[in-house]
Scaffold this motif. Structure first.
Motif, mmCIF file in Angstrom:
data_model
loop_
_atom_site.group_PDB
_atom_site.id
_atom_site.type_symbol
_atom_site.label_atom_id
_atom_site.label_comp_id
_atom_site.label_asym_id
_atom_site.label_seq_id
_atom_site.Cartn_x
_atom_site.Cartn_y
_atom_site.Cartn_z
ATOM 1 N N GLU A 19 31.148 43.962 27.034
ATOM 2 C CA GLU A 19 32.139 43.631 26.411
ATOM 3 C C GLU A 19 33.599 44.308 26.601
ATOM 4 O O GLU A 19 34.873 44.031 27.243
ATOM 5 N N ALA A 20 33.777 45.611 26.128
ATOM 6 C CA ALA A 20 35.101 46.467 26.406
ATOM 7 C C ALA A 20 35.350 46.174 27.975
ATOM 8 O O ALA A 20 37.041 46.367 28.195
ATOM 9 N N LEU A 21 34.192 46.496 29.164
ATOM 10 C CA LEU A 21 34.581 46.556 29.893
ATOM 11 C C LEU A 21 35.049 45.600 30.872
ATOM 12 O O LEU A 21 35.454 45.461 31.513
ATOM 13 N N GLU A 25 37.004 43.243 29.055
ATOM 14 C CA GLU A 25 38.555 43.466 29.121
ATOM 15 C C GLU A 25 38.985 44.305 29.531
ATOM 16 O O GLU A 25 39.871 43.743 30.282
ATOM 17 N N ILE A 26 39.011 45.518 30.199
ATOM 18 C CA ILE A 26 39.814 46.029 30.481
ATOM 19 C C ILE A 26 39.792 45.818 32.688
ATOM 20 O O ILE A 26 40.705 45.815 32.685
ATOM 21 N N LYS A 27 38.489 45.188 32.589
ATOM 22 C CA LYS A 27 38.525 44.094 34.079
ATOM 23 C C LYS A 27 39.522 43.352 33.849
ATOM 24 O O LYS A 27 40.540 43.299 35.216
ATOM 25 N N ARG A 28 39.788 42.313 33.240
ATOM 26 C CA ARG A 28 40.622 41.619 32.895
ATOM 27 C C ARG A 28 42.219 41.960 33.214
ATOM 28 O O ARG A 28 43.321 41.676 33.799
ATOM 29 N N LEU A 29 42.789 43.127 32.211
ATOM 30 C CA LEU A 29 43.402 43.281 32.062
ATOM 31 C C LEU A 29 45.049 43.695 33.391
ATOM 32 O O LEU A 29 45.168 43.548 34.364
ATOM 33 N N SER A 30 43.450 44.854 33.938
ATOM 34 C CA SER A 30 43.616 45.511 34.961
ATOM 35 C C SER A 30 43.883 44.793 36.220
ATOM 36 O O SER A 30 44.959 44.309 36.208
ATOM 37 N N GLY A 31 43.907 43.414 36.572
ATOM 38 C CA GLY A 31 43.538 42.283 36.819
ATOM 39 C C GLY A 31 44.977 41.636 37.011
ATOM 40 O O GLY A 31 45.146 40.811 37.879
ATOM 41 N N SER A 32 45.346 41.667 35.574
ATOM 42 C CA SER A 32 46.833 40.891 35.618
ATOM 43 C C SER A 32 47.902 42.065 35.437
ATOM 44 O O SER A 32 48.877 42.271 34.892
ATOM 45 N N GLY A 33 47.882 43.020 36.017
ATOM 46 C CA GLY A 33 48.250 44.171 36.075
ATOM 47 C C GLY A 33 48.524 45.642 34.749
ATOM 48 O O GLY A 33 49.306 46.332 34.618
ATOM 49 N N TYR A 34 47.960 45.257 33.970
ATOM 50 C CA TYR A 34 47.193 46.705 33.030
ATOM 51 C C TYR A 34 47.789 48.236 34.053
ATOM 52 O O TYR A 34 46.648 48.181 34.496
ATOM 53 N N LYS A 35 47.609 48.826 33.844
ATOM 54 C CA LYS A 35 47.678 50.468 33.660
ATOM 55 C C LYS A 35 46.648 50.561 32.942
ATOM 56 O O LYS A 35 46.536 50.203 31.430
ATOM 57 N N ILE A 36 45.579 51.533 33.009
ATOM 58 C CA ILE A 36 44.733 51.853 32.293
ATOM 59 C C ILE A 36 43.893 54.025 31.831
ATOM 60 O O ILE A 36 44.307 54.287 32.699
ATOM 61 N N GLY A 77 30.885 56.501 30.906
ATOM 62 C CA GLY A 77 32.718 55.291 31.200
ATOM 63 C C GLY A 77 33.732 55.374 32.364
ATOM 64 O O GLY A 77 34.489 54.004 32.866
ATOM 65 N N LEU A 78 34.281 56.432 32.332
ATOM 66 C CA LEU A 78 35.124 57.196 33.728
ATOM 67 C C LEU A 78 35.220 56.323 34.328
ATOM 68 O O LEU A 78 36.167 54.627 35.396
ATOM 69 N N LEU A 79 33.748 56.496 35.205
ATOM 70 C CA LEU A 79 33.545 55.842 36.721
ATOM 71 C C LEU A 79 32.891 54.621 36.481
ATOM 72 O O LEU A 79 33.630 53.701 37.270
ATOM 73 N N ARG A 80 32.749 53.655 35.387
ATOM 74 C CA ARG A 80 32.703 52.963 35.167
ATOM 75 C C ARG A 80 33.277 51.555 35.193
ATOM 76 O O ARG A 80 34.038 50.768 35.730
ATOM 77 N N ILE A 81 35.009 52.518 34.691
ATOM 78 C CA ILE A 81 35.577 51.588 34.544
ATOM 79 C C ILE A 81 36.782 51.514 35.547
ATOM 80 O O ILE A 81 37.470 50.672 36.481
ATOM 81 N N ALA A 82 35.914 52.560 36.605
ATOM 82 C CA ALA A 82 36.728 52.317 37.891
ATOM 83 C C ALA A 82 36.332 51.615 38.869
ATOM 84 O O ALA A 82 36.641 51.000 39.575
ATOM 85 N N GLN A 83 34.870 50.991 39.160
ATOM 86 C CA GLN A 83 34.066 50.836 39.248
ATOM 87 C C GLN A 83 34.643 48.675 39.465
ATOM 88 O O GLN A 83 34.729 48.263 39.533
ATOM 89 N N VAL A 84 34.584 49.036 38.269
ATOM 90 C CA VAL A 84 34.778 47.041 37.092
ATOM 91 C C VAL A 84 36.182 47.205 37.855
ATOM 92 O O VAL A 84 36.767 45.431 38.291
ATOM 93 N N SER A 85 37.483 47.709 37.747
ATOM 94 C CA SER A 85 38.933 47.620 38.168
ATOM 95 C C SER A 85 38.819 47.384 39.209
ATOM 96 O O SER A 85 39.926 46.804 40.019
ATOM 97 N N GLY A 86 38.420 48.674 40.613
ATOM 98 C CA GLY A 86 38.807 48.895 41.534
ATOM 99 C C GLY A 86 40.250 49.738 41.766
ATOM 100 O O GLY A 86 40.609 49.859 42.674
ATOM 101 N N LYS A 87 40.299 49.854 40.633
ATOM 102 C CA LYS A 87 40.908 51.328 40.547
ATOM 103 C C LYS A 87 41.593 52.794 41.082
ATOM 104 O O LYS A 87 39.915 53.156 40.581
ATOM 105 N N ALA A 88 42.466 53.238 41.164
ATOM 106 C CA ALA A 88 41.992 54.796 41.365
ATOM 107 C C ALA A 88 42.014 55.735 40.121
ATOM 108 O O ALA A 88 42.906 55.361 39.086
ATOM 109 N N ILE A 89 41.525 56.378 39.912
ATOM 110 C CA ILE A 89 41.417 57.563 38.785
ATOM 111 C C ILE A 89 42.247 58.474 39.601
ATOM 112 O O ILE A 89 41.801 59.265 40.701
#
Length: 224
Positions: A106-108, A110-121, A138-150
């Motif tokens: 569930e957290a991932l 929500e992170i994906k949704r927020l990232s898509g609306s302009g939030y940094k992580i 978890g770090l890599l999962r966040i990068a995968q779902v958000s599409g943002k660079a680590i």
């Protein structure tokens, strides 16, 4: 009565005490930002970024990254996480509660949704309980779902206290010089085999160790 007292303690009293300590100390730090131009260019290009930090070095960044709003961070659903969530929320971060052991899916989302609306992580790569220096999946999962660079993000203090905790948590002393250094961006493809995922995890871990060690070497070795 006891439960209400504990809720008050962890939800209000301790977070505000911690916040006062963080703010007062942070105001005294003499901060040097290394690689900030590259950080800002990446945000402009991708519309966001994932700041990856050691748990050990998180203290100096709490107040600094509040200047990067809107920004979100995943925090565990533990009791200790409750206090951390309150502190970062008061500072202007948006905490998302979850971890690999509880509420992670569930957290991932929500992170994906927020990232898509302009939030940094922001993300603590080896938290909440270690082992120290091990980049968790978890770090890599966040990068995968958000599409943002680590972006490995290291803080280093010239003078510091080191706590007797599992990660030897670092708190810069008042008026210490502090470096906040941004590394090279690392992208994680959405589709990776198990072996490729592990290779990418080790790549991130290696990059963070290199930045960590190189930044600490910038200080005179006899400083504590």
């Amino acid at each position: 009565m006891k439960k209400r007292w504990k809720k008050f303690l962890y939800s209000w009293l301790l977070p505000y005490v911690a916040l006062i300590v963080v703010k007062l100390l942070s105001l005294t730090f003499r901060v040097e930002r290394i690689g900030e131009d590259r950080e800002q260019a990446l945000i402009k290009k991708d519309g966001g970024i994932i700041y990856a930090s050691w748990h050990q070095r998180f203290f100096p960044g709490i107040a600094f990254f509040a200047t990067r709003k809107p920004i979100t961070i995943m925090i565990s659903q533990s009791k200790d996480g409750e206090m951390a969530a309150r502190v970062v929320a008061i500072l202007g971060w948006l905490p998302v509660r979850g971890s690999s052991t509880r509420g992670g899916r569930e957290a991932l989302a929500e992170i994906k949704r927020l990232s898509g609306s302009g939030y940094k992580i922001g993300h603590i790569v080896d938290g909440p309980q270690g082992p120290f220096g091990v980049v968790k999946a978890g770090l890599l999962r966040i990068a995968q779902v958000s599409g943002k660079a680590i972006v490995p993000t290291i803080t280093s203090a010239e003078k510091k206290w080191v706590l007797n905790s599992w990660d030897r948590f670092m708190v810069p002393k008042p008026f210490s010089r502090v470096k906040i250094r941004f590394g090279d961006p690392i992208y994680v493809p959405a589709d990776l085999s198990e072996d490729a995922f592990e290779q990418k995890r080790l790549e991130v871990e290696k990059a963070m160790y290199a930045l960590y060690e190189d930044t600490d070497r910038m200080w005179p070795q006899d400083r504590a």
